[in-house]
Design a protein around this motif. Sequence first.
Motif, PDB file in Angstrom:
ATOM      1  N   PRO A 162      63.390  61.636  43.081  1.00 19.39           N
ATOM      2  CA  PRO A 162      62.687  62.763  42.443  1.00 19.39           C
ATOM      3  C   PRO A 162      63.649  63.805  41.909  1.00 19.39           C
ATOM      4  O   PRO A 162      64.811  63.879  42.328  1.00 19.39           O
ATOM      5  CB  PRO A 162      61.874  63.335  43.608  1.00 19.39           C
ATOM      6  N   GLY A 221      63.188  68.059  40.455  1.00 20.02           N
ATOM      7  CA  GLY A 221      62.357  69.164  40.005  1.00 20.02           C
ATOM      8  C   GLY A 221      63.012  69.995  38.926  1.00 20.02           C
ATOM      9  O   GLY A 221      62.402  70.907  38.374  1.00 20.02           O
ATOM     10  N   TYR A 228      62.462  60.325  38.445  1.00 17.18           N
ATOM     11  CA  TYR A 228      61.194  60.770  37.872  1.00 17.18           C
ATOM     12  C   TYR A 228      61.095  62.284  37.979  1.00 17.18           C
ATOM     13  O   TYR A 228      61.502  62.876  38.982  1.00 17.18           O
ATOM     14  CB  TYR A 228      59.992  60.067  38.520  1.00 17.18           C
ATOM     15  N   CYS A 229      60.585  62.899  36.941  1.00 17.95           N
ATOM     16  CA  CYS A 229      60.537  64.352  36.895  1.00 17.95           C
ATOM     17  C   CYS A 229      59.415  64.792  35.961  1.00 17.95           C
ATOM     18  O   CYS A 229      58.922  64.008  35.145  1.00 17.95           O
ATOM     19  CB  CYS A 229      61.871  64.937  36.425  1.00 17.95           C
ATOM     20  N   ARG A 232      53.147  68.391  39.807  1.00 15.25           N
ATOM     21  CA  ARG A 232      53.838  69.369  40.629  1.00 15.25           C
ATOM     22  C   ARG A 232      54.188  70.569  39.770  1.00 15.25           C
ATOM     23  O   ARG A 232      54.950  70.451  38.809  1.00 15.25           O
ATOM     24  CB  ARG A 232      55.123  68.779  41.227  1.00 15.25           C
ATOM     25  N   ASN A 254      60.741  72.295  36.956  1.00 16.76           N
ATOM     26  CA  ASN A 254      60.521  71.215  36.003  1.00 16.76           C
ATOM     27  C   ASN A 254      61.464  71.335  34.810  1.00 16.76           C
ATOM     28  O   ASN A 254      62.261  72.268  34.705  1.00 16.76           O
ATOM     29  CB  ASN A 254      59.061  71.152  35.573  1.00 16.76           C
ATOM     30  N   THR A 261      56.534  62.396  34.375  1.00 16.28           N
ATOM     31  CA  THR A 261      55.174  62.393  34.910  1.00 16.28           C
ATOM     32  C   THR A 261      54.216  63.079  33.939  1.00 16.28           C
ATOM     33  O   THR A 261      54.387  64.256  33.611  1.00 16.28           O
ATOM     34  CB  THR A 261      55.119  63.117  36.268  1.00 16.28           C
ATOM     35  N   LYS A 320      60.172  54.349  45.855  1.00 14.49           N
ATOM     36  CA  LYS A 320      60.006  55.720  45.376  1.00 14.49           C
ATOM     37  C   LYS A 320      60.145  56.733  46.500  1.00 14.49           C
ATOM     38  O   LYS A 320      59.422  56.688  47.500  1.00 14.49           O
ATOM     39  CB  LYS A 320      58.629  55.862  44.723  1.00 14.49           C
ATOM     40  N   GLU A 354      59.586  60.491  47.601  1.00 13.71           N
ATOM     41  CA  GLU A 354      58.770  61.653  47.230  1.00 13.71           C
ATOM     42  C   GLU A 354      59.604  62.917  47.384  1.00 13.71           C
ATOM     43  O   GLU A 354      60.478  62.984  48.229  1.00 13.71           O
ATOM     44  CB  GLU A 354      57.526  61.709  48.128  1.00 13.71           C
ATOM     45  N   ARG A 372      59.706  66.102  44.527  1.00 11.23           N
ATOM     46  CA  ARG A 372      60.164  66.850  43.348  1.00 11.23           C
ATOM     47  C   ARG A 372      60.309  68.344  43.625  1.00 11.23           C
ATOM     48  O   ARG A 372      60.903  69.064  42.819  1.00 11.23           O
ATOM     49  CB  ARG A 372      59.218  66.612  42.173  1.00 11.23           C
ATOM     50  N   ILE A 429      67.648  65.560  47.853  1.00 10.33           N
ATOM     51  CA  ILE A 429      67.717  64.482  46.871  1.00 10.33           C
ATOM     52  C   ILE A 429      68.974  63.653  47.066  1.00 10.33           C
ATOM     53  O   ILE A 429      68.934  62.419  47.062  1.00 10.33           O
ATOM     54  CB  ILE A 429      67.663  65.067  45.445  1.00 10.33           C
TER      55      ILE A 429
END
Length: 512
Positions: A12, A14, A31-32, A40, A45, A68, A252, A254, A256, A263
Amino acid sequence: MQRRNKPEVLAPAGNLRGLKTAVDYGADAVYCGGKAFGMRSAPKNLSLEDFEEGSRYAHERGARVYVTCNVLPRNNEVEAMREYIGQLKDTGVDALIVSDIGVMLMAREVAPNLELHVSTQAGVTNYQAANAFYQLGARRVVLAREMDLQAVRDIRARIPDDLDIECFVHGAMCMAFSGRCLFSNYLTGRDGNHGECAQPCRWKYSIVEEKRPGQYFPIEQTKEGAYLFNSQDMNMLAHIDDLLDSGATSLKIEGRSKSAYYIAAMTNAYKTAVDAYMVQRGFEDEDGTVLKPFHDRVIRPSDPDYGKPEITDSIMEHADGAFAGKPDIAAVPITSAGEPDDLSYHARSTRRKSNTAAEILPKGWYHAGVRPAEHVSLPDWLLDEPDKVAHRDYSTGFYYPEHKVQQSTDRSAYFRAWLVVGEVLSWSPEDGGRVTIMSRNKIEAGQEVEFVLPGAAPLAYTIPAGGFRDAEGHWVEAINNPAHVFSMPCPQEVPVNAAIRSRTKKPTLKAE
């Protein structure tokens, strides 16, 4: 899409820094979310410019970037979603994660070169749904968190090999159906589906007797109150061989909303575990040279061994042994200082026997089996890594029917036994080796710290006396000002941005 020759570790992010950190610590993909239409809203972001820079950074290092777009848009958001997807297609990102079928068809039209991944919010729980999404253009399904390993195998056995299966392996669990909870909307007006969940499932609850207003009584008679919906965190690190053997192609993580340290540590842990899996299963040698393409061990209906009773389900057969003797933190003795006696052994899973009725299968239909294989062994330092980030009590989610996730009914806080004390800005060989850091917490002589290194065990180091300098080069007794630049002796070269952590003097129930 060609069949992958290695499982994917999906991390993830953020923000842009989190994206780069994930890539630096071995993520195959990140993924972001963007500034809109992600699940989220708490993290900052990424802007469109961030996606461009992040995609370049990832691609130069062999990684991919997924965005996402998994909200369920309201009527007045449809055209804005179309415009947003049109902007994303030119940033260099590789895939969109969607849950709404209308958004999926829109994305095929607006951004035909981007892969489509079906979000866990779509609730894919069977092979028919997976195949339907495949026919609509999806090249990956993110399975609902409610799936056990047998369900993963049954889906894998009945879908095309080039349809990826993505499964959650680590992080927070939602108390409601795959994140589609209305609890937050009802109590606070904050829409969980639009990334604003207030997490009321983590709140402390009491009851009030009608004729005694203002007097609150815990539902369970303890001073802590009662946490009714507070699910444990997932931790599948010790069991990724079971998941990969059962047909998962992407693992995956979790988080973000988590820190760059989280991370880095968790991405590094799962990447290292996957590398060990690839070597011990014979897919790669120790140097990473591919010996044969990665493939799961699921027995498909076209296989002559499909449905044969003599094929032992070694994963489920040995599940009880794999989980035996691993207590929940509540059962671990507490010292007078408030610290569990053995933090490295803390709560990797909890045990609960299934009470479901016996299953009756249709005639001629069999569960997909898995060819037996030796369990992949991981070093102790690696298994300890999940305990070195802030977390709730751990479980293995719903993957093992007799060892399901439970609720932590005595608290909702995170458990933290390690603290980030600094981040590496640079390293120099001068004076026998010195590291310049940005301080986060106090560091003093004699303190034992660990540098989190990509692709390797952490570097343990005891801080020597008399070696601290401030940003101007003046000697100081200790590093005690957060967010300031200092340097200290370090004979071994360490990478830029590596986190420096230290065990807390007393574990706290607190997030990072």
